[in-house]
Write a protein that holds these residues in place. Sequence first.
Motif, PDB file in Angstrom:
ATOM      1  N   THR A  31       0.807  -1.216   0.000  1.00  0.00           N
ATOM      2  CA  THR A  31       0.000   0.000   0.000  1.00  0.00           C
ATOM      3  C   THR A  31       0.840   1.266   0.000  1.00  0.00           C
ATOM      4  N   VAL A  32       2.140   1.113  -0.075  1.00  0.00           N
ATOM      5  CA  VAL A  32       2.999   2.296  -0.044  1.00  0.00           C
ATOM      6  C   VAL A  32       3.526   2.568  -1.435  1.00  0.00           C
ATOM      7  N   PHE A  33       3.422   3.825  -1.859  1.00  0.00           N
ATOM      8  CA  PHE A  33       4.062   4.199  -3.120  1.00  0.00           C
ATOM      9  C   PHE A  33       4.534   5.635  -3.019  1.00  0.00           C
ATOM     10  N   ALA A  34       5.419   6.008  -3.914  1.00  0.00           N
ATOM     11  CA  ALA A  34       5.980   7.355  -3.894  1.00  0.00           C
ATOM     12  C   ALA A  34       5.914   7.942  -5.291  1.00  0.00           C
ATOM     13  N   ALA A  35       5.743   9.275  -5.330  1.00  0.00           N
ATOM     14  CA  ALA A  35       5.684   9.959  -6.617  1.00  0.00           C
ATOM     15  C   ALA A  35       6.543  11.211  -6.553  1.00  0.00           C
ATOM     16  N   VAL A  36       7.101  11.580  -7.705  1.00  0.00           N
ATOM     17  CA  VAL A  36       7.891  12.812  -7.760  1.00  0.00           C
ATOM     18  C   VAL A  36       7.252  13.768  -8.746  1.00  0.00           C
ATOM     19  N   THR A  37       7.335  15.060  -8.415  1.00  0.00           N
ATOM     20  CA  THR A  37       6.705  16.054  -9.274  1.00  0.00           C
ATOM     21  C   THR A  37       7.740  17.051  -9.761  1.00  0.00           C
ATOM     22  N   VAL A  39       8.808  15.216  -3.283  1.00  0.00           N
ATOM     23  CA  VAL A  39       8.564  13.773  -3.257  1.00  0.00           C
ATOM     24  C   VAL A  39       7.326  13.559  -2.404  1.00  0.00           C
ATOM     25  N   HIS A  40       6.378  12.820  -2.938  1.00  0.00           N
ATOM     26  CA  HIS A  40       5.178  12.508  -2.161  1.00  0.00           C
ATOM     27  C   HIS A  40       5.174  11.028  -1.869  1.00  0.00           C
ATOM     28  N   VAL A  41       4.997  10.674  -0.596  1.00  0.00           N
ATOM     29  CA  VAL A  41       4.920   9.264  -0.222  1.00  0.00           C
ATOM     30  C   VAL A  41       3.528   9.013   0.324  1.00  0.00           C
ATOM     31  N   PHE A  42       2.886   7.969  -0.190  1.00  0.00           N
ATOM     32  CA  PHE A  42       1.539   7.631   0.250  1.00  0.00           C
ATOM     33  C   PHE A  42       1.539   6.270   0.893  1.00  0.00           C
ATOM     34  N   ASP A  43       0.710   6.121   1.913  1.00  0.00           N
ATOM     35  CA  ASP A  43       0.453   4.776   2.420  1.00  0.00           C
ATOM     36  C   ASP A  43      -1.055   4.642   2.524  1.00  0.00           C
ATOM     37  N   LEU A  44      -1.643   3.845   1.637  1.00  0.00           N
ATOM     38  CA  LEU A  44      -3.095   3.764   1.584  1.00  0.00           C
ATOM     39  C   LEU A  44      -3.665   3.122   2.825  1.00  0.00           C
ATOM     40  N   ASN A  45      -2.850   2.350   3.499  1.00  0.00           N
ATOM     41  CA  ASN A  45      -3.338   1.707   4.703  1.00  0.00           C
ATOM     42  C   ASN A  45      -3.567   2.720   5.806  1.00  0.00           C
ATOM     43  N   ILE A  46      -2.781   3.777   5.790  1.00  0.00           N
ATOM     44  CA  ILE A  46      -2.866   4.766   6.862  1.00  0.00           C
ATOM     45  C   ILE A  46      -3.791   5.912   6.459  1.00  0.00           C
ATOM     46  N   ASN A  47      -3.568   6.420   5.258  1.00  0.00           N
ATOM     47  CA  ASN A  47      -4.353   7.584   4.853  1.00  0.00           C
ATOM     48  C   ASN A  47      -4.718   7.431   3.386  1.00  0.00           C
ATOM     49  N   LYS A  48      -6.029   7.331   3.118  1.00  0.00           N
ATOM     50  CA  LYS A  48      -6.436   7.046   1.746  1.00  0.00           C
ATOM     51  C   LYS A  48      -6.533   8.279   0.861  1.00  0.00           C
ATOM     52  N   TYR A  49      -6.426   9.443   1.462  1.00  0.00           N
ATOM     53  CA  TYR A  49      -6.683  10.647   0.660  1.00  0.00           C
ATOM     54  C   TYR A  49      -5.482  11.542   0.517  1.00  0.00           C
ATOM     55  N   GLU A  50      -4.555  11.421   1.475  1.00  0.00           N
ATOM     56  CA  GLU A  50      -3.444  12.357   1.449  1.00  0.00           C
ATOM     57  C   GLU A  50      -2.126  11.632   1.549  1.00  0.00           C
ATOM     58  N   ALA A  51      -1.089  12.359   1.150  1.00  0.00           N
ATOM     59  CA  ALA A  51       0.239  11.769   1.292  1.00  0.00           C
ATOM     60  C   ALA A  51       0.650  11.827   2.754  1.00  0.00           C
ATOM     61  N   CYS A  80       3.753  11.909   3.458  1.00  0.00           N
ATOM     62  CA  CYS A  80       4.977  12.693   3.474  1.00  0.00           C
ATOM     63  C   CYS A  80       5.060  13.481   2.182  1.00  0.00           C
ATOM     64  N   GLN A  81       5.263  14.780   2.319  1.00  0.00           N
ATOM     65  CA  GLN A  81       5.488  15.602   1.133  1.00  0.00           C
ATOM     66  C   GLN A  81       6.700  16.443   1.428  1.00  0.00           C
ATOM     67  N   GLN A  82       7.754  16.167   0.717  1.00  0.00           N
ATOM     68  CA  GLN A  82       8.989  16.857   1.072  1.00  0.00           C
ATOM     69  C   GLN A  82       9.701  17.338  -0.172  1.00  0.00           C
ATOM     70  N   SER A  83      10.200  18.546  -0.084  1.00  0.00           N
ATOM     71  CA  SER A  83      10.958  19.079  -1.206  1.00  0.00           C
ATOM     72  C   SER A  83      12.410  18.674  -1.026  1.00  0.00           C
ATOM     73  N   VAL A  84      12.980  18.100  -2.034  1.00  0.00           N
ATOM     74  CA  VAL A  84      14.326  17.556  -1.869  1.00  0.00           C
ATOM     75  C   VAL A  84      15.362  18.228  -2.734  1.00  0.00           C
ATOM     76  N   VAL A  85      14.988  19.304  -3.401  1.00  0.00           N
ATOM     77  CA  VAL A  85      15.975  19.910  -4.292  1.00  0.00           C
ATOM     78  C   VAL A  85      16.514  21.196  -3.689  1.00  0.00           C
ATOM     79  N   ALA A  86      17.728  21.516  -4.082  1.00  0.00           N
ATOM     80  CA  ALA A  86      18.365  22.722  -3.562  1.00  0.00           C
ATOM     81  C   ALA A  86      17.794  23.957  -4.255  1.00  0.00           C
ATOM     82  N   LYS A  87      17.793  23.908  -5.577  1.00  0.00           N
ATOM     83  CA  LYS A  87      17.282  25.064  -6.311  1.00  0.00           C
ATOM     84  C   LYS A  87      15.833  24.839  -6.682  1.00  0.00           C
TER      85      LYS A  87
END
Lengths: 96, 618
Positions: free
Chosen positions: B513-519, B524-536, B538-545
């Motif tokens: 139930t866990v997957f991750a997406a990049v935009t 980086v958005h990480v979802f776990d459908l078992n925990i939260n079906k509607y929201e990520a 974890c949503q974290q920005s990982v770039v410097a610029k």
Amino acid sequence: MAEVEETLKRIEAHKGVIGTIVVNAEGIPIRTNLDNSTAVQYAGLLRHLTMLARSTVRDIDPQNDLIVLRIRTKKYEIMVAPENGFLLIVIQNPCE
Amino acid sequence: KVPKPTKDEEEGVDTGDGWDEWSHGKALTKPADQLELTEAELKEEITRILTANNPHAPQNIVRYSFKERSYKPTSVVDQMAVHFVLEGSLLHQDSDEARRLRAKEECGLQDRPDSVASKTDKKEPKLTNQFNFSERASQTLNNPLRERSCQTEPPPRSIFSATANQWEIYDVYVEELQKQEKNKEKQKAIPSKKDNEKSKKKMMLMETQGDDFTKVGKASKIFERMVNQNTFDDIAQDFKYFEDASDEFRDQEGTLLPLWKFQYDKAKRLSVTALCWNNKYQDLFAVGMGSYDFSKQGRGMLVFYSLKNSAFPEYIYPTNSGVLCLHIHEQHSHLIAVGFYDGCVAVYNLKEEGLEPVYKSTAKTGKHTDPVWQVRWQNDDMDNNHNFYSVSSDGRVVSWTLVKVMLDASCPQLVVQRLTFHKQIDYLFLVGTEEGKIHKCSKTYSSQFLETYNAHSMAVDAVKWNPFHPKVFISCSSDWTVKIWDHTINTPMFTFDLNAAVGDVSWSPYSSTVFAAVTTDGTVHVFDLNINKYEAICQQSVVAKKKTKLTHIEFNPIYPIIIVGDDRGYVTSLKLSPNLRKKPKAKKGQELPKGPEVEIAKMEKLLSLLREPEQNAV
């Protein structure tokens, strides 16, 4: 040959590395970026230590062999590796 | 002046007068070192006495008297000093000893002519005495002694020392064994003499070149990694041991901890177009570099990094055209299939030296006419040949088999961009298109789709089957959405809007139930459908610029890290915090069941929740 040369150059250019020494089978440093007297001193002293370490490892299990000897001192870290009769020594200051 | 000694008259030595006469007779001479004395001292009379006492005799002998139980001094001490003793051999006539001797002589022996008895018997005995006795002796000529010697040259000596250890003995045995094996081989094959000479010459040349660095090649590689480990020690420790404790307080959310950052100087202007982890060596991953911008096409690169050395790649393959996709063979992890922007596909073999691929498609062998967007290895076919599929926007899905020559088979016309194969059902695969549709196809039916899904309004960027649940797949697109599907149902189960074009999506290997997406906004958005079906969670920005776009994401098969590639050529590795890796909690008393069945069951539960309201609605 060129690959090894490049790798050694990269190691030398790496952050914190004070020096590298390549010692041949007779105990003479053949490539180093330190001054000659220091290199000779390191080569001579570490040679005996490495042989002793190697002897210890192999004595316990003759099928085992020494790959790297790492000496962490107050000021820096000395890494020694015996290979094919040659000795590769790298001195790095990791806490810079 | 000579001091006047006075002597005791006991001994009767002349005193006084005689000395005076003598002293007047001669002129007084004074030696140079004579002791200087005053008049009074000179006149002083010093008494010297000659006594009969033995100066060496002890004067105070003390003896222990047992009668009185104390030490008592003996008053009488022997004053006699013996200077010379000689034992004589004279006997008194009347002594016992003499009488015995006479008796003896009278009995028998009367040889001695100079004995007293024989003397008295004979009339006129010969006058022999001990004083008129001459001894005669003779001596032969002694030859003069001369010493002669010769010395050979000493044999050369050298000091030899060795230790007898277990490993020395072992080494000798191993050498012996090798010699024996060599002898056996020699007996079997008879080499020509010329070859031997040539090889000997080569050997000599190598040795005279002498100090060859390549001998420390292996060690230098290890050292590079060690040096890197030392410099990035905290990252290595974090990677191995750090677990974010604040996750407990963060409710359900998790974080991503940045670890190493990988970049290669010569690939600076290229963007990361493909990422793939190696299944066998899970610290090795491949990065394909190229460009998505059709106006900026140039060369590309295939680079391999290891987590153990973040400063420099392990393998570098420059390519003529930008790399768009790659896939590492699951079983033979040294084979990599690569698809290029110019439509070629190639296979690289890591075990071989050289920077050229082992196989490359050309116009003759049917290369694509448009960029190749995806390549995927398949299981070996019945003849044990390796084969892979490639998809390109010229509309063809081509299957390549590595025999001596490349073969192919083609598929219906689609503007295809993405391709994914089902894990268990071998013949089933999905293709995503530029128009936003997803088609379910089968290898056996090459001219028709089994199913079509109107997935997205823009090009489908990624389609992936769920690694556990056989029916579920996920798709993402530049229309800002990520959708999860059940392939039996025509509408998506879940839809997520991520506020920016989604570059890539990936299922996690540890949870269904866990997957991750990049935009493209660098998050980086990480979802776990078992925990939260509607929201990520974890949503974290990982770039410097801010302007960098993230292009790809991949989960590591065993370690809790993900790698993210962006369009500036960087690959960042991030560690997943514990909240992102949650496994289902065990009920009290029950053992936690493990294995993929659990994962499937988890997903099934979720899906059933969704299906029920639908059924109810219908």
